[in-house]
Design a protein around this motif. Structure first.
Motif, PDB file in Angstrom:
ATOM      1  N   LYS A 227       0.840  -1.189   0.000  1.00  0.00           N
ATOM      2  CA  LYS A 227       0.000   0.000   0.000  1.00  0.00           C
ATOM      3  C   LYS A 227       0.886   1.255   0.000  1.00  0.00           C
ATOM      4  O   LYS A 227       1.355   1.690   1.046  1.00  0.00           O
ATOM      5  N   PRO A 228       1.132   1.859  -1.138  1.00  0.00           N
ATOM      6  CA  PRO A 228       2.050   2.999  -1.180  1.00  0.00           C
ATOM      7  C   PRO A 228       1.532   4.208  -0.440  1.00  0.00           C
ATOM      8  O   PRO A 228       2.300   5.036   0.007  1.00  0.00           O
ATOM      9  N   GLU A 229       0.188   4.318  -0.281  1.00  0.00           N
ATOM     10  CA  GLU A 229      -0.318   5.493   0.408  1.00  0.00           C
ATOM     11  C   GLU A 229       0.053   5.489   1.884  1.00  0.00           C
ATOM     12  O   GLU A 229      -0.011   6.506   2.557  1.00  0.00           O
ATOM     13  N   SER A 233       7.509   6.757   0.050  1.00  0.00           N
ATOM     14  CA  SER A 233       8.951   6.949   0.034  1.00  0.00           C
ATOM     15  C   SER A 233       9.251   8.428  -0.145  1.00  0.00           C
ATOM     16  O   SER A 233       8.373   9.229  -0.418  1.00  0.00           O
ATOM     17  N   LEU A 234      10.512   8.763  -0.027  1.00  0.00           N
ATOM     18  CA  LEU A 234      10.898  10.160  -0.191  1.00  0.00           C
ATOM     19  C   LEU A 234      10.650  10.638  -1.614  1.00  0.00           C
ATOM     20  O   LEU A 234      10.553  11.827  -1.870  1.00  0.00           O
ATOM     21  N   ASN A 235      10.586   9.709  -2.554  1.00  0.00           N
ATOM     22  CA  ASN A 235      10.403  10.075  -3.949  1.00  0.00           C
ATOM     23  C   ASN A 235       9.032   9.632  -4.457  1.00  0.00           C
ATOM     24  O   ASN A 235       8.907   9.137  -5.584  1.00  0.00           O
ATOM     25  N   GLN A 236       8.029   9.760  -3.622  1.00  0.00           N
ATOM     26  CA  GLN A 236       6.658   9.430  -4.019  1.00  0.00           C
ATOM     27  C   GLN A 236       6.273  10.209  -5.275  1.00  0.00           C
ATOM     28  O   GLN A 236       6.497  11.411  -5.373  1.00  0.00           O
ATOM     29  N   ILE A 237       5.697   9.505  -6.250  1.00  0.00           N
ATOM     30  CA  ILE A 237       5.275  10.134  -7.502  1.00  0.00           C
ATOM     31  C   ILE A 237       3.768  10.329  -7.519  1.00  0.00           C
ATOM     32  O   ILE A 237       3.270  11.455  -7.597  1.00  0.00           O
ATOM     33  N   PHE A 238       3.024   9.235  -7.409  1.00  0.00           N
ATOM     34  CA  PHE A 238       1.570   9.334  -7.368  1.00  0.00           C
ATOM     35  C   PHE A 238       1.121   9.970  -6.047  1.00  0.00           C
ATOM     36  O   PHE A 238       1.598   9.604  -4.977  1.00  0.00           O
ATOM     37  N   GLY A 239       0.229  10.928  -6.133  1.00  0.00           N
ATOM     38  CA  GLY A 239      -0.305  11.553  -4.934  1.00  0.00           C
ATOM     39  C   GLY A 239       0.519  12.708  -4.405  1.00  0.00           C
ATOM     40  O   GLY A 239       0.148  13.320  -3.401  1.00  0.00           O
ATOM     41  N   SER A 240       1.653  13.018  -5.034  1.00  0.00           N
ATOM     42  CA  SER A 240       2.471  14.161  -4.622  1.00  0.00           C
ATOM     43  C   SER A 240       2.120  15.391  -5.445  1.00  0.00           C
ATOM     44  O   SER A 240       1.601  15.281  -6.557  1.00  0.00           O
ATOM     45  N   HIS A 241       2.414  16.547  -4.892  1.00  0.00           N
ATOM     46  CA  HIS A 241       2.201  17.788  -5.642  1.00  0.00           C
ATOM     47  C   HIS A 241       3.137  17.815  -6.846  1.00  0.00           C
ATOM     48  O   HIS A 241       4.284  17.381  -6.752  1.00  0.00           O
ATOM     49  N   THR A 283      -3.521  -4.339 -12.743  1.00  0.00           N
ATOM     50  CA  THR A 283      -2.227  -4.126 -13.387  1.00  0.00           C
ATOM     51  C   THR A 283      -1.809  -2.657 -13.281  1.00  0.00           C
ATOM     52  O   THR A 283      -0.628  -2.347 -13.083  1.00  0.00           O
ATOM     53  N   ILE A 284      -2.774  -1.748 -13.403  1.00  0.00           N
ATOM     54  CA  ILE A 284      -2.484  -0.322 -13.242  1.00  0.00           C
ATOM     55  C   ILE A 284      -1.982  -0.041 -11.827  1.00  0.00           C
ATOM     56  O   ILE A 284      -1.016   0.703 -11.629  1.00  0.00           O
ATOM     57  N   GLN A 285      -2.624  -0.662 -10.840  1.00  0.00           N
ATOM     58  CA  GLN A 285      -2.195  -0.473  -9.459  1.00  0.00           C
ATOM     59  C   GLN A 285      -0.790  -1.033  -9.237  1.00  0.00           C
ATOM     60  O   GLN A 285       0.014  -0.466  -8.477  1.00  0.00           O
ATOM     61  N   LYS A 286      -0.486  -2.129  -9.918  1.00  0.00           N
ATOM     62  CA  LYS A 286       0.861  -2.705  -9.801  1.00  0.00           C
ATOM     63  C   LYS A 286       1.895  -1.744 -10.371  1.00  0.00           C
ATOM     64  O   LYS A 286       2.961  -1.524  -9.775  1.00  0.00           O
ATOM     65  N   ARG A 288       1.560   1.466 -10.635  1.00  0.00           N
ATOM     66  CA  ARG A 288       1.590   2.605  -9.708  1.00  0.00           C
ATOM     67  C   ARG A 288       2.529   2.326  -8.541  1.00  0.00           C
ATOM     68  O   ARG A 288       3.312   3.190  -8.128  1.00  0.00           O
ATOM     69  N   PHE A 289       2.442   1.120  -8.012  1.00  0.00           N
ATOM     70  CA  PHE A 289       3.281   0.756  -6.868  1.00  0.00           C
ATOM     71  C   PHE A 289       4.765   0.772  -7.241  1.00  0.00           C
ATOM     72  O   PHE A 289       5.607   1.285  -6.504  1.00  0.00           O
ATOM     73  N   ILE A 290       5.076   0.201  -8.390  1.00  0.00           N
ATOM     74  CA  ILE A 290       6.473   0.148  -8.832  1.00  0.00           C
ATOM     75  C   ILE A 290       7.053   1.547  -8.964  1.00  0.00           C
ATOM     76  O   ILE A 290       8.173   1.831  -8.524  1.00  0.00           O
ATOM     77  N   VAL A 291       6.272   2.450  -9.550  1.00  0.00           N
ATOM     78  CA  VAL A 291       6.734   3.831  -9.729  1.00  0.00           C
ATOM     79  C   VAL A 291       6.945   4.504  -8.374  1.00  0.00           C
ATOM     80  O   VAL A 291       7.949   5.182  -8.149  1.00  0.00           O
TER      81      VAL A 291
END
Length: 434
Positions: A227-229, A233-241, A283-286, A288-291
């Motif tokens: 669950k990335p939310e 991580s310090l380099n979160q892509i999805f959900g960051s400004h 698959t989209i969620q997968k 998303r997690f990898i990124v």
């Protein structure tokens, strides 16, 4: 898992209103299960800029999707954000586990709560007229997450309240469940998360109600489900400004956006329904997690073979931005610009606004719409016109911070702005330094 070929949006604008006047017809469809289908239509005439005259309908089926408006007080009506059919199962009541029992519910989301009505919208109307109160969920302090492990059904997410109630919501149609997930998540995120909530913090409740073994299992499940939310991580892509992503990458256009665009232009320009057809949600969620976990992403890998997964992930990136690509402070200004009657004046007004945007927003917008013009250029093969892409991207890229007006009218303007950015791309984005 069977791939979905459903439209990514339920709204089809049948007549373009690029000039700000004329007839606009919208068909709203909501199909949420094999047993329940709702199809409604609504015609609106833009007789004046920003003003709508609605023809009087004699048939219930021709009312807008907000079918409860004739029995909901005006103030409450403004608070309704979304409603429609979903499959629902209540699996815990006050922390006590319940047997999972799926049923079709008519669900009404307002700014603070969700209400569940049994069976149909007709019964919902009857209940409200007789004063019968539906099952209600207070979203203040609630938690929402995807819950693949909780059911063999696809597209399942869970809502957990501070009082220990747990609900599963599901739809077989990818874009419907995605829209619901983000609508509910946005509603939760807008609510206070401190002592102003009526109950104590969710995590405190879990600690008091759960044994240490159950807690360990809960957190272990989070890790397994990735669950990335909860594990940003310090380099979160999805959900960051957007500006934070660009700052970390020392760029004005996110690397992920450029990589997705490159993949689509390499193998998706001729694909029927590109950006409209939904990819497999799991698959989209997968992806998303990898990124989000900074793992190396190769979109040429066979697991991303379905280009609709790539386009779905790109759209999800823009949907999950805390502030849209068109910043909230610019929303009304873009709406006012699109209302202008003279086409050249309208283009110049939009161009001026684009030049005033922060560099990450402006440059990302330029790259994205430049890419979409290449999609339009292949419309004879992919069947995606300027109008079709406006419908897909309008509500995704710009929206009001506080939706208090007519959402249907805002949607028309959102689509029109996206269309203009595409149809007049060269004029709007040329000579930005002048």
């Amino acid at each position: 898992m069977q791939k979905s070929t459903n439209s990514d949006t339920s709204l089809e604008t049948l007549n373009s209103t690029r000039q700000g006047t004329g007839a606009v017809q919208m068909r709203i469809k909501n199909a949420n299960s094999h047993h329940d289908r709702l199809s409604q239509s609504k015609s609106m005439i833009l007789t004046d800029v920003g003003k709508v005259t609605e023809p009087i309908s004699r048939h219930r089926r021709n009312h807008s999707q907000h079918i409860l408006k004739d029995v909901i007080p005006p103030l409450e009506q403004l608070m309704v954000e979304k409603e429609g059919y979903l499959q629902k199962a209540k699996i815990a009541d006050g922390g006590k586990k319940l047997r999972k029992n799926w049923s079709t519910s008519w669900i009404v989301l307002s700014s603070r709560k969700i209400e569940f009505y049994k069976e149909s919208k007709q019964q919902a109307l009857s209940n409200m007229k007789t004063g019968h109160k539906p099952e209600s969920v207070d979203l203040c302090g609630a938690h929402i997450e995807w819950a693949k492990e909780k059911s063999s059904r696809k597209n399942v997410f869970q809502i957990t309240t501070v009082s220990g109630n747990e609900f599963l919501l599901q739809s077989d149609i990818d874009f419907i469940i995605l829209d619901w997930f983000h609508a509910i998540k946005n509603a939760i995120d807008r609510l206070p998360k401190d002592s102003s909530c009526p109950s104590r913090n969710l995590e405190l409740f879990k600690i008091q109600r759960s044994s240490s073994t159950e807690l360990l299992s809960h957190y272990d499940s989070d890790i397994k489900e990735q669950k990335p939310e909860h594990r940003k991580s310090l380099n979160q892509i999805f959900g960051s400004h957007l500006h934070k992503v660009c700052e970390r990458e020392n760029s004005t256009v996110p690397w992920f956006v450029k990589q997705c665009i490159e993949a689509v232009e390499k193998r998706g320009l001729d694909v029927d329904g590109i950006y409209r057809v939904s990819g497999n949600l799991a698959t989209i969620q997968k992806l998303r997690f990898i990124v989000n976990q900074e793992e190396k992403l190769n979109l040429d890998d066979s697991q991303w073979e379905d280009i609709h997964v790539v386009t779905g992930a790109l759209k999800m990136f823009f949907r999950e931005l805390p502030e849209p690509l068109f910043p909230y402070s610019f929303f009304e200004r873009f709406v006012e610009a699109i209302k202008k009657q003279d086409n050249n004046t309208r283009i110049e007004a939009v161009k001026c606004l684009v030049q005033k945007l922060p560099p990450p927003n402006r440059d990302t917008m330029k790259v994205l719409f430049g890419h979409l013009t290449k999609i339009v250029a292949k419309a004879s093969k992919n069947l995606m016109s300027t109008q079709s892409l406006g419908i897909v991207f309008g509500p995704t890229l710009l929206r009001a911070e506080n939706e208090t007006g007519n959402m249907a009218i805002h949607m028309v303007y959102q689509n029109q702005i996206a269309e203009l950015m595409l149809s007049e791309y060269s004029k709007i984005f040329s000579s930005e330094e002048d």
